[in-house]
Each structure stands twice: as C-alpha cells, then as structure tokens.
Design an enzyme around this catalytic site. Structure first.
Site, short mmCIF file in Angstrom:
data_model
loop_
_atom_site.label_atom_id
_atom_site.label_comp_id
_atom_site.label_asym_id
_atom_site.label_seq_id
_atom_site.Cartn_x
_atom_site.Cartn_y
_atom_site.Cartn_z
N HIS A 1 0.82 -1.21 0.00
CA HIS A 1 0.00 0.00 0.00
C HIS A 1 0.86 1.27 0.00
O HIS A 1 1.77 1.39 0.82
CB HIS A 1 -0.88 -0.03 1.26
CG HIS A 1 -1.89 1.07 1.34
ND1 HIS A 1 -2.15 1.73 2.52
CD2 HIS A 1 -2.72 1.60 0.42
CE1 HIS A 1 -3.10 2.62 2.32
NE2 HIS A 1 -3.47 2.58 1.05
N GLU B 1 0.59 -0.63 -4.79
CA GLU B 1 -0.47 0.36 -5.01
C GLU B 1 0.12 1.72 -4.70
O GLU B 1 0.89 1.86 -3.74
CB GLU B 1 -1.65 0.08 -4.06
CG GLU B 1 -2.86 0.99 -4.24
CD GLU B 1 -2.90 2.24 -3.38
OE1 GLU B 1 -3.86 3.00 -3.50
OE2 GLU B 1 -1.96 2.49 -2.58
N ASP C 1 -0.78 6.26 -5.25
CA ASP C 1 -1.76 7.29 -5.61
C ASP C 1 -1.12 8.28 -6.58
O ASP C 1 0.00 8.73 -6.35
CB ASP C 1 -2.22 8.02 -4.34
CG ASP C 1 -2.70 7.06 -3.28
OD1 ASP C 1 -3.75 6.43 -3.49
OD2 ASP C 1 -1.99 6.90 -2.26
N HIS D 1 -0.86 11.51 -2.26
CA HIS D 1 -2.16 11.06 -1.78
C HIS D 1 -3.15 12.20 -1.53
O HIS D 1 -4.27 12.19 -2.03
CB HIS D 1 -1.97 10.24 -0.49
CG HIS D 1 -3.24 9.68 0.06
ND1 HIS D 1 -4.12 10.41 0.85
CD2 HIS D 1 -3.81 8.46 -0.07
CE1 HIS D 1 -5.15 9.67 1.19
NE2 HIS D 1 -5.00 8.47 0.65
N GLU E 1 -3.87 4.19 -8.33
CA GLU E 1 -5.11 4.83 -7.88
C GLU E 1 -5.08 6.29 -8.29
O GLU E 1 -4.16 7.02 -7.90
CB GLU E 1 -5.29 4.69 -6.36
CG GLU E 1 -6.62 5.31 -5.96
CD GLU E 1 -6.84 5.45 -4.47
OE1 GLU E 1 -6.15 4.78 -3.67
OE2 GLU E 1 -7.72 6.25 -4.12
O1 G3P Z 1 -6.45 1.55 -3.12
C1 G3P Z 1 -6.74 1.25 -1.81
C2 G3P Z 1 -6.46 2.41 -0.89
O2 G3P Z 1 -5.25 3.00 -1.26
C3 G3P Z 1 -7.55 3.43 -0.89
O3 G3P Z 1 -7.41 4.38 0.12
O4 G3P Z 1 -6.82 6.56 1.03
O5 G3P Z 1 -5.15 4.75 1.06
O6 G3P Z 1 -5.76 5.85 -1.08
P1 G3P Z 1 -6.23 5.43 0.27
MG MG Z 2 -4.58 4.65 -2.50
#
Ligand code: G3P
Ligand code: MG
Length: 262
Positions: free
Chosen positions: A16, A43, A45, A58, A118
């Site tokens: 993450h 993953e 952002d 993010h 994302e």
């Molecule tokens: O993609 C899963 C997760 O990353 C979504 O929440 O706020 O961590 O981007 P966040």
């Molecule tokens: Mg995310």
C-alpha cells in the site's frame, strides 16, 4: 495494449502506497522498501500538478507528507520538486523527492513490479485527471505484458479512463458496503472488478462478486490471519501496510487456488 479480461493477472499481495509505513508513502524509497521485502505489486496514488504532470501523492494538500503547504493543484512540478517528501517520516529519508509517474514506470518495469495506480483528484479536475493519467499510463506501459490496474473512488475519473483508454484494466474503489446496482455500475464503467474496504467484506460478499465474474481486491489488510482468510475465500488480492509481517513468499499462489467452500 492487449485487452485484459476479468481474470486476475497480478500477484496476490500488494504493498500500500509503495511500502508507505516503512518509508515515506508514495516515494521511490517506499517502492524500494516494498521490493526489498519481496513484494512484486504496489499500489500508489497519482494526481496532477498544476501543469498537468502526473505525480505520486495522496492528499489534496501538501502539509501531512511534505515540508510544503497549500494545494498540490496550485503547484507546478518544478515547485513540488523543490520540496522535501521524506523528512516528515524520519530523518533517514530527508531529501526524498516527489516521484513523477514517468520515473515510477521506469523503476517498476526495470524491477518487474506490477502496479495498481489509484487516481486521485480535486473535485474540479476529475475528468481531466482521468484522461491525462490514463493517457500517460497507456504510453508509459506500452507493450508491457501485464498492464497496471487503474482504480479510483471517482466515477467521473473512471469514465474518463474508459473514454480515453478502454483497453486499460480498471477497478471501482469502494469505501462503503456493496451498493445496490453495483454490477450495473461496473458494466457502465467497464470495470473488471471492485477494490473494497475490508471492513465491508464477508464471505458472502466475496461469493457474490466472484459469482458475477468480477475481481475483488481487499484494502487495507494488516493482519496476516485476515489476509490469509480473505485469499482463502477467493479474494484475488489484498492491499497491505504490514509489509514486515505479511511475507509474499508465504502466500504465493494463494489467489490461484479454488476458493474454499462455505
Ligand atoms: O487503493 C486502496 C487504498 O489506497 C484506498 O485508500 O486513502 O489509502 O488511497 P487510500
Ligand atoms: Mg490509495
């Protein structure tokens, strides 16, 4: 880019925000930490700078994870590159910069790391963000056997990705219980599946999504026992911050097994 069906083409464990607890989230240092721990999918952002360059970040605002203030939307890439995105995490990472999507495409492809991208956006720039970032992903990963999975909470972003690069695999992110009409929403957006907050996942929910032929990714799962349970139920992958507790070598191949009976 070849067309991807609703089959899962990626690893079962996803780090993450890079490995955003061991190192500052959404930086190249975080990607390296995940890779060092054996993770082969990440993953992160992505959002646009004022001059429409996709970068890893993010929040809407800079203060939590940099030494800057104000909105990312108001800063050019050059202004962001003058800031520190590592010292907030720990002195070891002082001087860490903001990565462009272009730099991350080069790093992940050189190290055989799969990506879940994302797309984040301020409310005013959702369609533009989906369009520009989808186009960039398509160009930067052109010819790669397994393209990134693109996800977003925003329907407008996903509409833009669908309109720009229909061949790019995408998933709808949800932070709510599975809504009525979810299949229709996936069909409209051409999404292969759902990336769902773990707090809304039960065995029945997994069965419902898999029976409809869609993929399911759970986030953010930090208990090794829960991760194993979700994969045994048939979840295709879990997104985790617990890089140092969940070992990809222990769960390798789990997503390829048949889901356990109820
Ligand atoms: O993609 C899963 C997760 O990353 C979504 O929440 O706020 O961590 O981007 P966040
Ligand atoms: Mg995310």
């Amino acid at each position: 880019m070849k067309k991807v069906t609703n089959n899962w083409h990626w690893p079962a464990l996803i780090a993450h925000r890079g490995a955003g607890t061991l190192a500052p989230e959404n930086t190249l240092a975080a990607l390296r930490a995940g890779h060092d721990a054996g993770y082969r999918m990440v993953e992160f952002d992505v959002r646009l700078t004022r001059d429409a360059v996709p970068v890893l970040f993010h929040d809407d605002t800079l203060q939590r994870t940099s030494n800057g203030t104000g909105n990312v939307d108001d800063c050019t890439l050059e202004q962001l590159q003058a800031l520190d995105f590592g010292a907030w995490h720990s002195p070891l990472f002082a001087g860490e910069g903001i990565p462009t999507l272009e730099a991350v495409a080069a790093y992940t492809q050189a190290n055989q790391i799969h990506c879940n991208i994302e797309i984040k956006s301020s409310s005013a720039r959702q369609y533009e963000s989906g369009r520009v970032i989808a186009h960039a992903v398509s160009e930067l990963w052109n010819g790669v056997a397994t393209p990134p999975l693109v996800s977003s909470f925003s329907r407008t972003v996903l509409e833009a990705v669908r309109d720009t690069t229909p061949e790019l695999p995408r998933a709808l992110l949800l932070d709510t219980p599975l809504p009525t009409g979810w299949k229709h929403r996936l069909d409209e957006l051409g999404c292969m599946g759902i990336n769902l907050n773990d707090r809304h996942i039960s065995h029945a929910v997994v069965d419902e999504i898999l029976a409809a032929g869609h993929t399911l990714v759970a986030w953010t799962v930090n208990s090794p026992v829960r991760a194993r349970t979700l994969l045994d139920w048939g979840c295709h992958a879990v997104v985790t911050d617990a890089i140092d507790q969940i070992n990809p070598a222990d769960t390798a191949g789990q997503a390829k097994r048949s889901p356990s009976p109820r």
